[in-house]
Write an enzyme that holds these catalytic residues in place. Structure first.
Site, mmCIF file in Angstrom:
data_model
loop_
_atom_site.group_PDB
_atom_site.id
_atom_site.type_symbol
_atom_site.label_atom_id
_atom_site.label_comp_id
_atom_site.label_asym_id
_atom_site.label_seq_id
_atom_site.Cartn_x
_atom_site.Cartn_y
_atom_site.Cartn_z
ATOM 1 N N GLY A 15 78.208 -32.927 32.405
ATOM 2 C CA GLY A 15 79.613 -33.330 32.364
ATOM 3 C C GLY A 15 80.454 -32.875 33.542
ATOM 4 O O GLY A 15 81.670 -32.748 33.420
ATOM 5 N N SER A 16 79.823 -32.666 34.729
ATOM 6 C CA SER A 16 80.651 -32.228 35.863
ATOM 7 C C SER A 16 81.633 -33.318 36.274
ATOM 8 O O SER A 16 82.773 -33.030 36.660
ATOM 9 C CB SER A 16 79.784 -31.793 37.050
ATOM 10 O OG SER A 16 79.160 -32.894 37.651
ATOM 11 N N LEU A 87 73.740 -42.138 29.105
ATOM 12 C CA LEU A 87 72.418 -42.705 29.341
ATOM 13 C C LEU A 87 71.986 -43.789 28.364
ATOM 14 O O LEU A 87 70.869 -44.284 28.456
ATOM 15 C CB LEU A 87 71.370 -41.580 29.404
ATOM 16 C CG LEU A 87 71.636 -40.569 30.528
ATOM 17 C CD1 LEU A 87 70.534 -39.529 30.592
ATOM 18 C CD2 LEU A 87 71.809 -41.252 31.875
ATOM 19 N N ILE A 90 75.062 -50.104 27.065
ATOM 20 C CA ILE A 90 76.326 -50.368 26.368
ATOM 21 C C ILE A 90 76.215 -51.676 25.575
ATOM 22 O O ILE A 90 75.909 -52.731 26.138
ATOM 23 C CB ILE A 90 77.489 -50.446 27.390
ATOM 24 C CG1 ILE A 90 77.628 -49.111 28.117
ATOM 25 C CG2 ILE A 90 78.796 -50.822 26.704
ATOM 26 C CD1 ILE A 90 77.906 -47.904 27.223
ATOM 27 N N ASN A 104 81.239 -47.653 35.290
ATOM 28 C CA ASN A 104 80.170 -46.660 35.349
ATOM 29 C C ASN A 104 80.045 -46.135 36.777
ATOM 30 O O ASN A 104 80.424 -46.807 37.728
ATOM 31 C CB ASN A 104 78.840 -47.322 34.946
ATOM 32 C CG ASN A 104 77.668 -46.360 34.981
ATOM 33 O OD1 ASN A 104 77.777 -45.215 34.547
ATOM 34 N ND2 ASN A 104 76.531 -46.814 35.497
ATOM 35 N N HIS A 106 77.032 -44.657 39.368
ATOM 36 C CA HIS A 106 75.583 -44.553 39.526
ATOM 37 C C HIS A 106 75.290 -43.779 40.814
ATOM 38 O O HIS A 106 75.912 -44.042 41.841
ATOM 39 C CB HIS A 106 74.971 -45.959 39.592
ATOM 40 C CG HIS A 106 73.479 -45.930 39.597
ATOM 41 N ND1 HIS A 106 72.745 -45.694 38.444
ATOM 42 C CD2 HIS A 106 72.580 -46.059 40.597
ATOM 43 C CE1 HIS A 106 71.455 -45.693 38.756
ATOM 44 N NE2 HIS A 106 71.331 -45.904 40.042
ATOM 45 N N ASP A 147 73.145 -51.003 35.100
ATOM 46 C CA ASP A 147 73.520 -50.842 36.511
ATOM 47 C C ASP A 147 73.704 -52.171 37.234
ATOM 48 O O ASP A 147 73.279 -52.337 38.383
ATOM 49 C CB ASP A 147 72.436 -50.010 37.249
ATOM 50 C CG ASP A 147 72.196 -48.685 36.580
ATOM 51 O OD1 ASP A 147 73.159 -48.083 36.093
ATOM 52 O OD2 ASP A 147 71.032 -48.252 36.541
ATOM 53 N N GLU A 176 80.705 -38.023 44.174
ATOM 54 C CA GLU A 176 81.197 -38.512 42.870
ATOM 55 C C GLU A 176 82.500 -37.815 42.495
ATOM 56 O O GLU A 176 83.467 -38.459 42.082
ATOM 57 C CB GLU A 176 80.136 -38.269 41.795
ATOM 58 C CG GLU A 176 78.876 -39.061 42.037
ATOM 59 C CD GLU A 176 77.868 -38.972 40.898
ATOM 60 O OE1 GLU A 176 77.205 -39.967 40.628
ATOM 61 O OE2 GLU A 176 77.740 -37.896 40.281
HETATM 62 C C1 GAR Z 1 75.821 -38.299 37.762
HETATM 63 O O1 GAR Z 1 75.236 -38.053 39.021
HETATM 64 C C2 GAR Z 1 75.849 -39.786 37.481
HETATM 65 O O2 GAR Z 1 75.995 -40.580 38.616
HETATM 66 C C3 GAR Z 1 74.486 -39.990 36.863
HETATM 67 O O3 GAR Z 1 74.316 -38.876 36.026
HETATM 68 C C4 GAR Z 1 74.940 -37.746 36.644
HETATM 69 C C5 GAR Z 1 75.746 -37.018 35.593
HETATM 70 O O4 GAR Z 1 76.191 -35.778 36.073
HETATM 71 N N1 GAR Z 1 74.420 -41.236 36.149
HETATM 72 C C6 GAR Z 1 73.327 -41.984 36.105
HETATM 73 O O5 GAR Z 1 72.271 -41.662 36.611
HETATM 74 C C7 GAR Z 1 73.506 -43.299 35.342
HETATM 75 N N2 GAR Z 1 72.406 -44.192 35.590
HETATM 76 P P1 GAR Z 1 77.306 -34.958 35.321
HETATM 77 O O6 GAR Z 1 76.899 -34.856 33.856
HETATM 78 O O7 GAR Z 1 77.332 -33.624 35.972
HETATM 79 O O8 GAR Z 1 78.611 -35.696 35.486
#
Ligand code: GAR
Length: 192
Positions: A15-16, A87, A90, A104, A106, A147, A176
């Site tokens: 969840g960062s 993950l 939807i 979203n 990615h 995606d 991000e």
């Molecule tokens: C993020 O890097 C996001 O882009 C990725 O999961 C990570 C979650 O990090 N999403 C995917 O891979 C979706 N296909 P977080 O929990 O620290 O925000």
């Protein structure tokens, strides 16, 4: 007329990104009203608790075969959904309920390195394995395919010769955190 916008952040993991979004909008006209999660022990639930944000723990059956929690989201006043490391696919019911308000992020430059099973380290390992010189982030609308929806924003970073999945993931997380809240802000502004 002032219109207080309410976001729901859907996340399955640490969840960062959720944290950066919560902090970015804190004290503004936009609030993160709900954190939606499918894993009872996910770090994102602790983050929500720390910021006094309501959480909704969802179950597979109701998400995919029931109402996709549309009623609960509407009751919480949510008008925009942000996926941040969520993950599950939807369901159509949710896409229909938020036709212009479901996005979203990615951790790669779509349309490459997307699709089922392409998340987190799996993405970065493939990018490194294929000796790509560049990777980055893609923010896109969500449709029925993984995606796949219309791309809103991309930013790039180099892939270095000595990168492993962790070092590349760290570089991508920085992008991000820098851009996702800003892009959300612009989308909400334009939708007013
Ligand atoms: C993020 O890097 C996001 O882009 C990725 O999961 C990570 C979650 O990090 N999403 C995917 O891979 C979706 N296909 P977080 O929990 O620290 O925000």
């Amino acid at each position: 007329m002032d219109f207080h916008q309410k976001i729901a952040v859907f996340a399955s993991g640490a969840g960062s990104n959720a944290q950066k979004i919560i902090e970015f909008f804190s004290g503004s006209q936009v609030s993160v009203a709900l954190v939606v999660c499918n894993k009872p022990n996910a770090g994102v639930l602790e983050i929500a608790k720390k910021h006094h944000i309501a959480t909704l723990l969802i179950e597979k059956e109701q998400f995919f075969k029931g109402n996709a929690y549309v009623d609960e989201l509407k009751e919480a006043g949510v008008n925009f959904i942000v996926l941040a490391g969520f993950l599950w696919k939807i369901p159509s019911a949710l896409i229909r309920a938020f036709p212009h308000g479901l996005i979203n992020i990615h951790p790669a430059l779509l349309p490459k390195y997307g699709g089922k099973g392409m998340y987190g380290h799996h993405v970065h390992e493939s990018v490194i394995h294929n000796k790509e010189k560049e990777s980055g982030i893609t923010i896109h609308y969500v449709d029925e395919l993984y995606d796949h929806g219309k791309i809103i924003f991309q930013a790039t970073c180099p892939v270095l010769a000595d990168d492993d999945a962790t070092s590349l993931a760290n570089r991508i997380h920085k992008l991000e955190h820098e851009y996702y809240p800003q892009v959300i802000k612009e989308l909400l502004h334009n939708s007013k």
